[in-house]
Scaffold this active site. Structure first.
Site, PDB file in Angstrom:
ATOM      1  CG  LEU A 185      -2.288  -0.646   1.090  1.00 20.84           C
ATOM      2  CD1 LEU A 185      -2.146  -2.157   0.990  1.00 20.84           C
ATOM      3  CD2 LEU A 185      -3.185  -0.272   2.252  1.00 20.84           C
ATOM      4  N   GLY A 186       1.943   1.254   0.772  1.00 21.53           N
ATOM      5  CA  GLY A 186       2.810   2.414   0.861  1.00 21.53           C
ATOM      6  C   GLY A 186       3.979   2.138   1.772  1.00 21.53           C
ATOM      7  CG  HIS A 192       0.335   3.625   8.956  1.00 25.27           C
ATOM      8  ND1 HIS A 192      -0.085   2.867  10.027  1.00 25.27           N
ATOM      9  CD2 HIS A 192       1.491   3.066   8.529  1.00 25.27           C
ATOM     10  CE1 HIS A 192       0.786   1.889  10.244  1.00 25.27           C
ATOM     11  NE2 HIS A 192       1.755   1.989   9.339  1.00 25.27           N
ATOM     12  CD  GLU A 193       3.307   3.867   5.097  1.00 31.23           C
ATOM     13  OE1 GLU A 193       4.437   4.012   5.613  1.00 31.23           O
ATOM     14  OE2 GLU A 193       2.741   2.761   5.015  1.00 31.23           O
ATOM     15  CG  HIS A 250       5.819   4.494   9.690  1.00 27.31           C
ATOM     16  ND1 HIS A 250       5.843   4.023  10.973  1.00 27.31           N
ATOM     17  CD2 HIS A 250       5.024   3.632   8.980  1.00 27.31           C
ATOM     18  CE1 HIS A 250       5.119   2.918  11.052  1.00 27.31           C
ATOM     19  NE2 HIS A 250       4.587   2.677   9.862  1.00 27.31           N
ATOM     20  CD1 TRP A 261       3.753  -5.655  15.997  1.00 25.37           C
ATOM     21  CD2 TRP A 261       2.398  -4.086  15.160  1.00 25.37           C
ATOM     22  NE1 TRP A 261       3.936  -5.624  14.632  1.00 25.37           N
ATOM     23  CE2 TRP A 261       3.119  -4.667  14.103  1.00 25.37           C
ATOM     24  CE3 TRP A 261       1.466  -3.066  14.873  1.00 25.37           C
ATOM     25  CZ2 TRP A 261       2.940  -4.271  12.773  1.00 25.37           C
ATOM     26  CZ3 TRP A 261       1.305  -2.667  13.558  1.00 25.37           C
ATOM     27  CH2 TRP A 261       2.035  -3.260  12.534  1.00 25.37           C
ATOM     28  CG  ASP A 309       4.585   2.380  20.610  1.00 24.30           C
ATOM     29  OD1 ASP A 309       5.010   2.371  21.790  1.00 24.30           O
ATOM     30  OD2 ASP A 309       3.473   2.864  20.307  1.00 24.30           O
ATOM     31  CB  VAL A 312       4.963   5.911  22.335  1.00 27.52           C
ATOM     32  CG1 VAL A 312       3.981   6.952  22.877  1.00 27.52           C
ATOM     33  CG2 VAL A 312       5.588   6.403  21.036  1.00 27.52           C
TER      34      VAL A 312
END
Length: 318
Positions: free
Chosen positions: A188-189, A228-229, A232, A240, A248, A250
């Protein structure tokens, strides 16, 4: 909530989203539905590490800087505006996505990163105390289009290289470059993590999942692949931690067993230590577009840290 952990291996990882349905490289395959997200991050990571072993050291430095910035509260005040350049590589008319579709992706980013998305109020009461308005805005500055005979581009960053028929990033230290193309191999990306080479910096999104209109296909037709990307690209890991009960990095996100798909029923309990309710609606999980709608304050701090003086994306800050 989990403690912040660090691993040089996870810090190195570039992030990408893929579905698990096979499709042919022919444009007719674009009619096929995609049912779930998946991840090819490890392959991308291994290729970049092989090309540049010093990346591990740079990412370790970025992680230490991020921790220090958060601990000292030396963060920008949410006054970050990101100029965006969209690079469109197309073989068919459908792949040559419209300006309206491009702008719809920018609009989604502005809503999702500023808590203006209509589903923001769907965040469960359990997580209402940590849901965040990241306070970063995006402005479309330029669209560059290029016709190609390629049926797919893969994940080796060919779409970012003029010599390979792609489009080189425009001013990548001060502009977010997005590429719209046919990635292939069910991807997807994917995004490049801060610290990678500027010549390949940015986010790649398959044209079918870019924004809201035109070729965008359900269940990934709400622009959340972009959200989402870009998360990142701003230094966020998968929620997860790319490992069973991983981290993650965090502090205010619960520990997840692994990625979640589709539209999970709430509450969805983890079997990790403490059996916390998983934050399946976080943008950094793998749920459908209509099932993800929040960042946390901890993620906000992590993203903001890279824009501070001395950070890997300081040129974007104030």
């Amino acid at each position: 909530m989990k403690k912040i952990l660090f691993s040089a291996i996870t810090a190195l990882m570039l992030f990408s989203c893929q579905n698990d349905q096979a499709e042919s490289s022919d444009s007719n395959s674009n009619l096929n539905a995609v049912s779930r997200r998946g991840c090819a991050s490890q392959q991308v990571f291994e290729a970049q590490l092989k090309a540049d072993p010093t990346l591990a050291l740079r990412m370790n430095e970025i992680e230490n800087f991020t921790k220090k910035s958060i601990l000292t509260n030396r963060l920008v005040n949410g006054k970050i505006e990101i100029p965006v350049v969209v690079n469109v590589l197309y073989r068919t008319t459908a792949q040559n996505i419209s300006l309206a579709q491009i702008q719809s992706q920018i609009d989604v980013l502005n809503k999702d990163f500023n808590a203006l998305n209509s589903d923001y109020n769907n965040v469960p009461a359990l997580f209402s105390g940590v849901k965040a308005n990241v306070g970063i805005t995006f402005v479309l500055e330029q669209v560059i289009r290029k016709s190609t005979t390629k049926t797919q581009w893969g994940t080796n960053d060919a779409m970012k290289k003029t010599a390979q028929g792609g489009i080189a990033p425009t001013s990548p230290t001060t502009k977010l470059n997005l590429w719209s193309c046919v990635i292939g191999n069910d991807i997807l990306g994917y995004a490049q993590f801060p610290g990678g080479p500027s010549s390949t910096d940015g986010v790649v999104i398959d044209y079918r999942f870019f924004g809201l209109s035109g070729a965008a296909n359900a269940p990934f037709n709400l622009g959340r692949t972009g959200t989402h990307e870009v998360g990142h690209w701003m230094n966020l890991r998968h929620i997860w931690g790319d490992a069973t009960c991983g981290s993650d990095l965090v502090s205010d996100t619960p520990t997840h067993n692994e990625e979640n798909y589709g539209v999970p029923a709430y509450p969805h309990y983890s079997t990790c230590s403490g059996t916390p309710v998983e934050m399946t609606m976080n943008y950094m999980d793998y749920t459908n577009d209509n099932a993800m709608y929040m960042f946390t304050n901890g993620q906000k701090s992590r993203m903001a840290a890279i824009f501070t003086s001395g950070g890997p994306r300081a040129a974007f800050g104030i």
